[in-house]
Enzyme design. Structure first.
Site, PDB file in Angstrom:
ATOM      1  CE1 TYR A 104      -2.355   3.477   2.065  1.00  0.00           C
ATOM      2  CE2 TYR A 104      -3.771   2.471   0.426  1.00  0.00           C
ATOM      3  CZ  TYR A 104      -3.461   3.539   1.250  1.00  0.00           C
ATOM      4  OH  TYR A 104      -4.261   4.656   1.255  1.00  0.00           O
ATOM      5  CG  ASP A 143       5.887   3.789   0.539  1.00  0.00           C
ATOM      6  OD1 ASP A 143       4.720   3.661   0.111  1.00  0.00           O
ATOM      7  OD2 ASP A 143       6.174   4.530   1.512  1.00  0.00           O
ATOM      8  CE  LYS A 182       1.969   5.778   7.568  1.00  0.00           C
ATOM      9  NZ  LYS A 182       0.558   5.844   7.986  1.00  0.00           N
TER      10      LYS A 182
HETATM   11  P1  KE4 Z   1      -0.670   9.138   3.528  1.00  0.00           P
HETATM   12  O1  KE4 Z   1      -1.093   9.715   2.208  1.00  0.00           O
HETATM   13  O2  KE4 Z   1      -1.817   8.423   4.226  1.00  0.00           O
HETATM   14  O3  KE4 Z   1       0.058  10.135   4.427  1.00  0.00           O
HETATM   15  O4  KE4 Z   1       0.459   8.020   3.235  1.00  0.00           O
HETATM   16  C1  KE4 Z   1       0.117   6.970   2.344  1.00  0.00           C
HETATM   17  C2  KE4 Z   1       1.025   5.788   2.628  1.00  0.00           C
HETATM   18  C3  KE4 Z   1       2.101   5.565   1.782  1.00  0.00           C
HETATM   19  N1  KE4 Z   1       2.956   4.536   1.999  1.00  0.00           N
HETATM   20  C4  KE4 Z   1       2.788   3.704   3.046  1.00  0.00           C
HETATM   21  C5  KE4 Z   1       3.768   2.585   3.253  1.00  0.00           C
HETATM   22  C6  KE4 Z   1       1.710   3.896   3.949  1.00  0.00           C
HETATM   23  O5  KE4 Z   1       1.558   3.052   4.996  1.00  0.00           O
HETATM   24  C7  KE4 Z   1       0.807   4.950   3.732  1.00  0.00           C
HETATM   25  C8  KE4 Z   1      -0.391   5.181   4.622  1.00  0.00           C
HETATM   26  N2  KE4 Z   1      -0.578   4.230   5.681  1.00  0.00           N
HETATM   27  C9  KE4 Z   1      -1.935   4.036   6.123  1.00  0.00           C
HETATM   28  C10 KE4 Z   1      -1.978   2.964   7.208  1.00  0.00           C
HETATM   29  N3  KE4 Z   1      -1.199   1.814   6.934  1.00  0.00           N
HETATM   30  C11 KE4 Z   1      -2.550   5.306   6.600  1.00  0.00           C
HETATM   31  C12 KE4 Z   1      -3.846   5.171   7.372  1.00  0.00           C
HETATM   32  C13 KE4 Z   1      -5.038   5.565   6.559  1.00  0.00           C
HETATM   33  O6  KE4 Z   1      -5.066   5.260   5.344  1.00  0.00           O
HETATM   34  O7  KE4 Z   1      -5.956   6.151   7.167  1.00  0.00           O
END
Ligand code: KE4
Length: 422
Positions: free
Chosen positions: A146, A237, A265
């Site tokens: 993801y 990533d 994060k």
């Molecule tokens: P954001 O756009 O949510 O800041 O980051 C996306 C992203 C990109 N790469 C990785 C490895 C990630 O884990 C994420 C986002 N993680 C999720 C939870 N595993 C965010 C929580 C959510 O979607 O509400």
């Protein structure tokens, strides 16, 4: 054992009248554990309190950012000091330079950096740079990886996409994923084949979005060699692993250098932030130096950058990653001491307990785990004052401020909850 959640339920009823599904990000809806969401009122240190006054030892950590615990004084002080100077200028600031220098000092492979306002935007930028720099279109991603809500990668995606049963999202045009090649995580042969003629592979160097799945020995090294041979770029990533699994992230922990890496994060201390960067020659394609366009009104925002500088500075404290390692090991030991029948994958202070009879090494084995049991276990933990990620396909995070007492209390709750649902 049940939870008094009447105020949360009332708020959820109102929220659903105005916010789609009552939330601003799907996985927060707690459908992955078969209950309605709890509305959080405040968070301090390793704990969160919901609007009904229930207190929890928190292992969600806002999906990763709260590595110093919630409301870390160093972060609050930095943001408080920045506030009177304004919230956004739309112009460069010294603090963005300080931030980028701090990232480069921690991660030498980041010769040039671009900040964004989310991890998704950072990944979008990295993909576009990789394609512009190589002149190639195909991107390799892992099944269950993801990388944010990005059209070309919302195919066989993990995290909330899998939790909500939509690993491949409607609304994504087939043209957007035509150049996306899918390979199983930890399957080096499949990746080597898919990398022929590809612009890049984007990978979570430690998967966090199918639950925690570590790279098999030699996997990352093999991807590096295959990229070197094919001219494809290796994109890590590190939105989760960056500053989590080591100060230099997975690149440092596993000794494999990526061509580009994405962050989010932790580097924002809980404020909206993302960043991507890598080799100067690759990043030089990016506007305004080069023709590859990427932009953001609030990128490098003064408050987010202040928070980020504070967190990155605090994580430079000697021994802090030993503490995080010990905290992760203590939580893993708590599961074992509590007799919870799970297979635990852990890297440093991030881990996932899988209700599985086999070691989880990829998406297929992750999704074969007993998610129904995980859901009932998670609900039972909430009723006992422990806040787990509301999905089997996420990571539990230990912070620098979880104490041995917190872990001991968690161990009791784990055993008691398992007694209820086992
Ligand atoms: P954001 O756009 O949510 O800041 O980051 C996306 C992203 C990109 N790469 C990785 C490895 C990630 O884990 C994420 C986002 N993680 C999720 C939870 N595993 C965010 C929580 C959510 O979607 O509400």
């Amino acid at each position: 054992m049940s939870l008094n959640d009447s105020r949360s339920r009332e708020l959820f009823g109102r929220a659903r009248e105005v916010l789609v599904g009552g939330v601003n990000s799907p996985v927060r809806a707690m459908r992955g554990i078969g209950r309605d969401p709890l509305f959080i009122d405040r968070a301090v240190g390793p704990r969160v309190w919901d609007v009904d006054g229930n207190e929890f030892i928190d292992y969600l950590a806002s999906w990763g950012p709260a590595i110093l615990g919630h409301s870390a004084p160093v972060v609050l002080d930095a943001v408080t000091a920045a506030l009177p100077r304004g919230t956004s200028y739309g112009a460069p600031t010294e603090r963005e330079v300080i931030f980028a220098e701090a990232v480069r000092d921690a991660i030498p492979s980041i010769e040039r950096l671009r900040m964004t306002s989310s991890g998704s935007e950072a990944v979008m930028g990295a993909l576009r740079v990789a394609r512009a720099a190589t002149g190639r279109d195909p991107i390799v991603k892992t099944i269950g990886g993801y990388h944010g809500a990005i059209d070309s990668l919302l195919v066989e995606a993990g995290s909330g996409a899998t939790t909500l049963g939509v690993p491949t999202s409607p609304g994504v045009p087939s043209a957007a994923t035509a150049a996306t090649r899918l390979v199983p995580y930890n399957d080096l042969d499949a990746a080597v084949t898919a990398l022929e003629g590809a612009a890049a592979i984007i990978i979570e160097p430690v998967a966090g979005n199918m639950g925690v799945v570590p790279p098999a020995p030699g996997y990352l090294e093999g991807l590096r060699a295959a990229c070197d041979r094919t001219g494809a770029l290796l994109i890590f990533d590190e939105v989760i692993t960056g500053f989590r699994v080591a100060r230099g992230g997975a690149q440092e922990r596993f000794g494999v250098t990526a061509d580009l890496a994405c962050y989010g994060k932790i580097i924002g201390g809980g404020l909206p932030v993302g960043a991507f960067g890598g080799r100067a020659d690759i990043m030089s394609v990016l506007a305004p130096e080069g023709p590859c366009y990427q932009a953001g009104t609030l990128s490098g925002n003064p408050l987010a950058t202040a928070a980020g500088c504070a967190v990155i500075g605090a994580l430079a404290q000697p021994g802090i990653y030993d503490e995080l390692e010990a905290g992760g090991a203590a939580l893993e030991a708590a599961f074992i001491a509590a007799g919870v029948p799970v297979r635990i994958n852990r890297v440093g202070s991030m881990l996932t307990p899988f209700f599985s009879d086999v070691t989880v090494t990829n998406y297929a084995t992750a999704t074969a785990s007993d998610t129904t049991l995980y859901a009932s276990f998670a609900r039972a933990l909430l009723a006992r004052g422990v806040y787990p990620p509301p999905s089997q396909y996420e990571a539990w995070f230990v912070s620098t401020v979880h104490t041995t007492r917190d872990i001991a209390a968690t161990a009791e709750a784990l055993a008691d909850a398992m007694g209820e649902v086992g």
